[in-house]
Structure formats: C-alpha cells, structure tokens
Design a protein around this motif. Sequence first.
Motif, short mmCIF file in Angstrom:
data_model
loop_
_atom_site.label_atom_id
_atom_site.label_comp_id
_atom_site.label_asym_id
_atom_site.label_seq_id
_atom_site.Cartn_x
_atom_site.Cartn_y
_atom_site.Cartn_z
N GLN A 179 0.82 -1.21 0.00
CA GLN A 179 0.00 0.00 0.00
C GLN A 179 0.86 1.27 0.00
O GLN A 179 0.50 2.27 -0.63
CB GLN A 179 -0.94 0.01 1.21
CG GLN A 179 -2.05 -1.01 1.14
CD GLN A 179 -3.07 -0.85 2.27
OE1 GLN A 179 -3.19 0.21 2.86
NE2 GLN A 179 -3.80 -1.91 2.56
N ALA A 180 1.99 1.22 0.70
CA ALA A 180 2.84 2.41 0.80
C ALA A 180 3.34 2.86 -0.58
O ALA A 180 3.50 4.06 -0.83
CB ALA A 180 4.02 2.12 1.72
N ARG A 181 3.57 1.92 -1.48
CA ARG A 181 4.05 2.27 -2.81
C ARG A 181 2.97 3.02 -3.59
O ARG A 181 3.24 4.01 -4.27
CB ARG A 181 4.48 1.02 -3.57
CG ARG A 181 5.74 0.37 -3.02
CD ARG A 181 6.15 -0.85 -3.84
NE ARG A 181 6.34 -0.53 -5.24
CZ ARG A 181 6.49 -1.43 -6.21
NH1 ARG A 181 6.47 -2.73 -5.90
NH2 ARG A 181 6.68 -1.07 -7.44
N LEU A 182 1.74 2.55 -3.49
CA LEU A 182 0.65 3.25 -4.17
C LEU A 182 0.46 4.63 -3.56
O LEU A 182 0.30 5.62 -4.29
CB LEU A 182 -0.65 2.45 -4.07
CG LEU A 182 -1.87 3.02 -4.82
CD1 LEU A 182 -2.81 1.91 -5.25
CD2 LEU A 182 -2.64 4.04 -3.99
N ALA A 183 0.48 4.72 -2.24
CA ALA A 183 0.28 6.00 -1.57
C ALA A 183 1.31 7.02 -2.04
O ALA A 183 0.98 8.19 -2.28
CB ALA A 183 0.36 5.82 -0.05
N ASP A 184 2.54 6.58 -2.21
CA ASP A 184 3.60 7.48 -2.65
C ASP A 184 3.38 7.92 -4.10
O ASP A 184 3.58 9.08 -4.44
CB ASP A 184 4.95 6.79 -2.51
CG ASP A 184 6.10 7.68 -2.95
OD1 ASP A 184 6.32 8.73 -2.30
OD2 ASP A 184 6.78 7.34 -3.94
N ARG A 185 2.93 7.00 -4.94
CA ARG A 185 2.77 7.30 -6.37
C ARG A 185 1.62 8.27 -6.63
O ARG A 185 1.69 9.11 -7.53
CB ARG A 185 2.54 6.01 -7.15
CG ARG A 185 3.77 5.12 -7.26
CD ARG A 185 4.82 5.76 -8.13
NE ARG A 185 4.64 5.45 -9.55
CZ ARG A 185 5.29 6.05 -10.51
NH1 ARG A 185 6.17 6.99 -10.24
NH2 ARG A 185 5.07 5.72 -11.77
N VAL A 186 0.53 8.15 -5.85
CA VAL A 186 -0.62 9.01 -6.10
C VAL A 186 -0.72 10.16 -5.11
O VAL A 186 -1.70 10.90 -5.09
CB VAL A 186 -1.94 8.20 -6.10
CG1 VAL A 186 -1.90 7.10 -7.14
CG2 VAL A 186 -2.24 7.63 -4.72
N LYS A 187 0.34 10.29 -4.25
CA LYS A 187 0.40 11.39 -3.29
C LYS A 187 -0.82 11.40 -2.35
O LYS A 187 -1.47 12.42 -2.16
CB LYS A 187 0.51 12.73 -4.01
CG LYS A 187 1.64 12.80 -5.02
CD LYS A 187 2.99 12.58 -4.36
CE LYS A 187 4.12 12.81 -5.36
NZ LYS A 187 4.87 11.64 -5.68
N LEU A 188 -1.08 10.25 -1.77
CA LEU A 188 -2.16 10.09 -0.80
C LEU A 188 -1.55 9.57 0.49
O LEU A 188 -0.65 8.71 0.46
CB LEU A 188 -3.19 9.08 -1.34
CG LEU A 188 -4.47 8.86 -0.52
CD1 LEU A 188 -5.33 10.12 -0.54
CD2 LEU A 188 -5.26 7.69 -1.10
N SER A 189 -1.99 10.07 1.63
CA SER A 189 -1.41 9.61 2.89
C SER A 189 -1.69 8.12 3.10
O SER A 189 -2.72 7.60 2.67
CB SER A 189 -1.99 10.41 4.07
OG SER A 189 -3.33 10.07 4.30
N LYS A 190 -0.75 7.45 3.75
CA LYS A 190 -0.90 6.01 3.98
C LYS A 190 -2.13 5.70 4.82
O LYS A 190 -2.83 4.71 4.58
CB LYS A 190 0.36 5.46 4.66
CG LYS A 190 1.61 5.56 3.81
CD LYS A 190 2.84 5.11 4.58
CE LYS A 190 4.12 5.33 3.77
NZ LYS A 190 5.32 4.96 4.53
N SER A 191 -2.38 6.55 5.82
CA SER A 191 -3.54 6.30 6.69
C SER A 191 -4.85 6.45 5.92
O SER A 191 -5.78 5.65 6.09
CB SER A 191 -3.51 7.24 7.89
OG SER A 191 -3.60 8.59 7.47
N MET A 192 -4.93 7.46 5.05
CA MET A 192 -6.15 7.66 4.28
C MET A 192 -6.35 6.53 3.29
O MET A 192 -7.48 6.05 3.10
CB MET A 192 -6.09 9.00 3.54
CG MET A 192 -7.43 9.46 3.01
SD MET A 192 -8.56 9.79 4.38
CE MET A 192 -10.11 9.98 3.50
#
Length: 335
Positions: A179-192
């Motif tokens: 999940q952390a990789r996707l969060a980084d790519r789309v600029k979305l917080s990991k918690s969200m």
Amino acid sequence: MSRRSLIGEALAAPAPERAPEVEVTQSGAARTFTARRLEGFTEAARMVKRPTIRLKPSECSIWPGNARDYALLTEDRVRSLIDSIQAENGNRIPVVVRRTKNAALEYELVIGTRRHWAISWLNANHYPDIELVAIIEDLDDEAAFRLADIENREREDISDLERGMNYKAAVEAYYDGVQARLADRVKLSKSMLSRYIGLTEIPQSIVSAFSSPMDLQVRHGDKLLPAIRNSALREKMEAAAKEIAAEQSFRQSGDEEPISGADVVARLVKATTSRTGRVQKTSIEAKGSTIGQVDRDRARGLTITINPTDLSPDDILEALRPLIERAKILKRSGR
C-alpha cells in the motif's frame, strides 16, 4: 513543451487531497484542475498535428481499472452532464482512450466514463449524431490508473467505496501488494489509503442498508469495521442491516426520505451493543413462596431483586446460595 512532456507532467503532479483549485475564465466559466490538464493534452495534440478524434461510444470498451463503476451510472446521476453535452452538441473536454490489441473493439476508454455514458444515453434518446471527442494516449495500466486518479480525486459522485475497491485492486495489480508504494505514487497519505481500502471489508449485506453506496463514507468505516471484524458482532450487524434495508425499500416505494448514512451507522452500531436475548430470569423461592427474581446477564453478571417479605436474612441468603452457585459467576482460585 512537447505533448509527451505535458502527459508526464500530469502524471507526476500531486493530486489534490483538498477541494480542487478552480480557475475562472473571462466568461465566468470555472475550469478545474482536470479540465486544465486535459485541455493541455488537446493543445499539445494540435501542436504536433495529431488532433482529437471522434468516436461512437459503441466503438470503445470501458477500461475496468477506473474507480467509477459504470454499471451504477444512471440518468439522474449524469443528468447535468447530459444537458451540457446536448447543449454543446458534444463533450467539450475530450475523453482519453488507448488502442487495444487483439480485442473486439479498437479503443479502450481510460478517462471519461460519465461522458461516455451520457453520449450513449443521448444516442439512444433522439440524438444519434452526437459523437465522443477523444484523445488517443499510449499508456500502460499503471500510468492509466494514476491519470484516472488525477481526474477522479475531484469527482464528488464517486463513492468512497468505489475508490477503496479501485485502490485495493491497484495495490495488487501494480504495486506488489504494498500500500505504501501506491500511496507514494498518487500522493495520498498512507492512513487515508488504508481507510479507503478498509471499506472493502464491509460485506454487501451491510452495504445494502444504505440508501446509496454514496452514503457510505470513509468516516463510517471507522465506526463499523471493529464490529465487522468480530464474527459474533458482525452477525448482529448483518441482522440489523437486513431490517434497515427493508425499511429503506419501503420508504423508496412511498417516495419518503431515505434513512441517512449517519443514522444507518448509528443503528448498526447500536445493534452490536444491544443485550436483547442475553438475560436469563430465575425466580427466588424460599419457604414455599416466591420472594424475588434473579436476572443473569452475561455482560453485567447477576441482578437480584427481593420483594418485601417477612423472612429472615438467613432464610433469604439460604435461598440465594444455590442460585449463585448455579450461575457460575464465582472465580475459582485454582487450588
């Protein structure tokens, strides 16, 4: 700037997590973040002499990687867009398609499902000549996902559940389950991101309690998921959801206001804390008469009610002793 650079800029730019920035033109029309990006694509296409193309909606399939569930679109949900496209005799902002290989249809729609649906509806309802204005892009699935996410972030008519399902599928398909990789790519917080994906754990039996999937929001998942992850509590919630769904259907048939999402959540949570059916009642008998009652509750223990009586304290305690022992509430020392 080259057309490819503009596309790269759009894919690399952080997608806004707050309300989208809106630019107002001289005519007073609002231009959103997505509109400016896609209009940039159109301008780039003109610069390299590769203009937009016109298609019939039936000429392109729908890419399943987009967050929006095409099957959930209805005339009511798309009404304002239908009117706009009808007035302008087409979609002002192009959709994005890509060529498909070895497929029944030559093109696959990556961005613009609402525009596609609206023009399909117009074609079937007295406007057969309106075509879909499109830009052809060369995108792999991961890039297509990120470009679609840029547009979908500012769409209020995509449910949080749809977003969660889309993110969950993308994590597995493009980011090796991290999940952390996707969060980084789309600029979305990991918690969200985790909260969005958490919504996918809510079974359809509970989602059906909501008048519309749009009513099920991320903040509701925070309240529902702890009970859903407990098998005993989940059964109670599902039973309550079935009753609420029936009531929603009854209200809809009578053109009544549906139960709001917040009220549905409150009722579902309350159902998991109800003690109905867990209390066992036993009469207290002493000297041939009933002198009171013992209520046994698995959560609270014993509640003893003694009626006015002429018996002595010793007689009352003697009558209570076997009831207390049978209740098995006394902790053993283990000796």
